[in-house]
Design a protein around this motif. Structure first.
Motif, short mmCIF file in Angstrom:
data_model
loop_
_atom_site.label_atom_id
_atom_site.label_comp_id
_atom_site.label_asym_id
_atom_site.label_seq_id
_atom_site.Cartn_x
_atom_site.Cartn_y
_atom_site.Cartn_z
N CYS A 22 -8.43 -2.19 -5.00
CA CYS A 22 -8.10 -3.83 -4.75
C CYS A 22 -7.75 -4.26 -6.09
N GLN A 23 -6.87 -5.38 -6.03
CA GLN A 23 -6.57 -6.23 -7.26
C GLN A 23 -7.76 -6.76 -7.65
N PRO A 24 -8.28 -6.44 -9.25
CA PRO A 24 -9.17 -7.31 -9.92
C PRO A 24 -9.17 -8.62 -9.84
N MET A 25 -10.20 -9.39 -9.45
CA MET A 25 -10.17 -10.76 -9.48
C MET A 25 -10.63 -11.41 -10.90
N ASN A 26 -10.06 -10.86 -11.92
CA ASN A 26 -10.34 -11.45 -13.22
C ASN A 26 -9.85 -13.03 -13.51
N ASN B 296 -0.57 3.72 4.58
CA ASN B 296 -1.03 4.12 3.29
C ASN B 296 -2.37 4.59 3.12
N LEU B 297 -2.43 5.76 2.63
CA LEU B 297 -3.83 6.46 2.60
C LEU B 297 -4.27 6.31 1.13
N GLY B 298 -3.73 5.72 0.35
CA GLY B 298 -4.04 5.80 -1.14
C GLY B 298 -3.97 4.63 -1.79
N ARG B 299 -3.99 3.07 -0.98
CA ARG B 299 -3.28 2.18 -1.68
C ARG B 299 -3.91 1.66 -3.00
N CYS B 300 -3.16 1.18 -3.59
CA CYS B 300 -3.83 0.41 -5.01
C CYS B 300 -3.23 -0.92 -5.43
N TYR B 301 -4.15 -1.84 -5.90
CA TYR B 301 -3.93 -3.28 -6.41
C TYR B 301 -3.48 -4.06 -5.01
N ASP B 302 -4.17 -3.66 -4.10
CA ASP B 302 -3.97 -4.33 -2.47
C ASP B 302 -4.63 -5.85 -2.90
N TYR B 303 -4.23 -6.99 -2.16
CA TYR B 303 -5.10 -7.88 -2.12
C TYR B 303 -6.05 -8.02 -0.75
#
Length: 335
Positions: free
Chosen positions: A306-310, A191-198
């Motif tokens: 990355c997944q926000p840590m709210n 994955n060259l453009g990951r989103c919302y990963d942990y």
């Protein structure tokens, strides 16, 4: 003319890599239409490390997004090595029929998500059918280069102009270097453009040498084993990875979620690059007349890497739920 050089892999296998004009691999110049490709089955027993590495770029795009795609390819230096293929519009998806024939087993899936999956599967089929190719780089029609990574590459090899199709040799070289890690790390997809990963549970696997110099204080690009590499706007596949993706004939999840699930259960070795090399032109879509008219149906604001840590407690609970125990152990995750 191409010059050739042997690269010795850690286990002693010689990989023959072709160099064109200083590049680290052969890039295929594809016909304008994908249906002009030679349709043949891959010979049994062919090992990717036994032949020269050859990469092609594919873009799945709706007609209204072609100007953006062409500008991206020109700026990235991939114009001569890429083919734009029509995306499957969601209006072509007969959701009722798919559900009636049990090809859709998730009642929450929508037509746009299935159309996106079909578009990617079509491109991966074309990749498999061209037996000369070892790797495919696939983009969606909202892709852009991550400006932070582009700036870093410019600092490594000199200023990059966006005026010509050969303007981003550093980006092309980066893709080539990433492709070689499929042999050393054994990944099926990257994955060259990951989103919302942990990202808290990333496991470092490899540092990219082409971005490790230049005096930058920011961390170098790395290949990581991650838990939830969502988004499909930019990724690379090997032939084995494409075959595994195409092996499923039922639609249970959106394409990015399905890959995360396959990786979790050991059916796909799907790694990520961080910082992500490619992003999505979210703002451009939302301010244009074609807002919402893209292969990617998840419109809205920016999609963070990355997944926000709210809510750390909830995030950590989900990490324990969906990440494999072996990955969490390697990452030292205990909270």
């Amino acid at each position: 003319p191409f010059s050739q050089q042997k690269m010795m892999l850690p286990w002693g296998t010689a990989l023959l890599v072709a160099f064109a004009g200083g590049a680290g691999a052969t890039w295929a110049t594809l016909p304008e239409r994908l249906d002009q490709l030679d349709i043949r089955a891959m010979p049994e027993g062919t090992h990717p490390g036994s032949r020269p590495m050859k990469i092609s770029a594919f873009v799945v795009a709706l007609e209204s997004r072609k100007p953006h795609v062409e500008a991206f390819l020109l700026e990235s230096g991939l114009m001569d090595f890429a083919v734009i293929t029509p995306a499957t519009p969601k209006s072509d998806v007969n959701l009722a029929q798919l559900r009636a024939t049990h090809k859709v087993t998730n009642p929450h899936l929508v037509a746009g998500e299935i159309a996106c999956t079909l578009s990617h599967h079509h491109v991966l089929s074309q990749f498999i059918n061209d037996t000369t190719l070892t790797h495919a780089v696939v983009f969606e029609d909202d892709v852009i280069t991550n400006p932070d990574v582009l700036e870093r590459l410019q600092g490594t090899v000199g200023k990059v102009s966006s005026a010509t199709s050969s303007s981003s040799p550093a980006l092309v070289s980066l893709i080539e270097e990433l492709a070689t890690t499929s042999y050393t790390l054994g990944w099926d997809g990257l994955n060259l453009g990951r989103c919302y990963d942990y990202c808290d549970v990333d496991v470092d696997l490899h540092q990219i040498s082409s971005t490790a110099s230049g005096g930058h204080v920011s961390p170098p690009l790395r290949v990581v084993h991650s838990c939830r590499p969502l988004c499909t706007h930019a990724y690379m596949m090997t032939r084995e990875g494409a075959r595994r993706i195409l092996g499923t004939k039922e639609y249970h999840s959106a394409e990015d979620v399905r890959r995360q699930e396959m990786s979790r259960f050991g059916n796909l070795r799907y790694f990520s690059v961080t910082p992500r090399v490619f992003d999505q032109a979210r703002g451009e879509q939302n301010t244009s007349e074609a807002a919402g008219d893209s292969i990617n149906q998840k419109q809205g604001g920016e999609l963070p890497e990355c997944q926000p840590m709210n809510n750390p407690i909830a995030v950590h609970a989900n990490i324990r739920k969906i990440c494999s125990a072996s990955l969490l152990q390697q990452a030292g995750f205990s909270s």
